[in-house]
Design an enzyme around this catalytic site. Structure first.
Site, PDB file in Angstrom:
ATOM      1  N   HIS A 187       1.071  -1.175  -0.150  1.00  0.00           N
ATOM      2  CA  HIS A 187       0.230   0.023   0.244  1.00  0.00           C
ATOM      3  C   HIS A 187       0.831   1.572  -0.106  1.00  0.00           C
ATOM      4  CE1 HIS A 187      -4.061  -2.122   0.527  1.00  0.00           C
ATOM      5  NE2 HIS A 187      -2.809  -3.125   1.281  1.00  0.00           N
ATOM      6  N   ALA A 216      13.094 -21.459   4.305  1.00  0.00           N
ATOM      7  CA  ALA A 216      12.559 -21.450   5.138  1.00  0.00           C
ATOM      8  C   ALA A 216      12.167 -19.645   5.766  1.00  0.00           C
ATOM      9  CB  ALA A 216      12.541 -22.598   5.709  1.00  0.00           C
TER      10      ALA A 216
END
Length: 208
Positions: A126, A153
């Site tokens: 945003h 990971a």
């Protein structure tokens, strides 16, 4: 003009009547993809070790997935109307369980890429907005992962990032800028910690 007046000027008028109904319907149904729902339902019947069959299933559903790629589990996918055309995965990749693909924009993954468990790739964020609502209009930027890369990971790749071919992103790293080819990055935000050397070419049999 005080702050409250500024905020009021920037606020769009509330929809009424049929316009309000259409707006509510759009808000409630945005991001719902019947084909994706059906795909995940079918996937739930696959045995846990069906990584190759799962990749084939996702390719048949409309995602572009190359030959030999393995999906250890169904990735968590969200995105807009172009969702199915916004994921391109090359050949002989290995995608571990619980990976997240934000397909508001295109994610391109090269050949022989390995994604560890819980890798998150984001293509939307945003704009910074007024203090009463800091998350402003949505910004979308594609992400590219070069061939041979290894994403550890639970690392996170932010919108607009290119991860170079042959590079390594350490587990848990947050990547907010491009990663050069054949380098290792680590940290929050990720920084380069190593330049990786390529493997020596194999020696032909009988040569000295």
């Amino acid at each position: 003009m005080d702050d409250r007046e500024t905020v009021r000027d920037r606020t769009e008028p509330k929809p009424t009547g049929w316009t309000r109904v259409k707006t509510l319907l759009h808000e409630e149904t945005f991001g719902i993809h019947p084909r994706l729902i059906a795909l995940n339902a079918i996937d739930s019947f696959l045995p846990r070790n069906s990584a190759r069959a799962r990749a084939r299933l996702f390719a048949l559903a409309g995602f572009q997935i190359g030959a030999g790629t393995l999906l250890a589990g169904p990735p968590k996918i969200n995105g807009g109307s172009a969702l199915f055309s916004n994921l391109v995965i090359g050949e002989e990749c290995a995608i571990a369980v619980d990976c997240v693909f934000d397909l508001e924009e295109r994610i391109t993954i090269g050949d022989r890429v390995t994604l560890g468990p819980g890798v998150m790739i984001l293509t939307s964020t945003h704009e910074l907005d007024i203090r009463e609502h800091r998350a402003g209009p949505v910004q979308r930027s594609p992400v590219s992962i070069g061939s041979g890369a290894w994403l550890g990971a639970r690392c996170t790749i932010l919108p607009g990032v290119t991860v170079g071919a042959g590079s390594i992103v350490n587990p848990g790293a947050l990547v907010n800028k491009d990663v050069a080819p054949n380098t290792r990055v680590n940290g929050i935000p990720a920084i380069q910690i190593e330049v990786l050397q390529g493997a020596d070419p194999p020696t032909a049999a009988g040569s000295s």
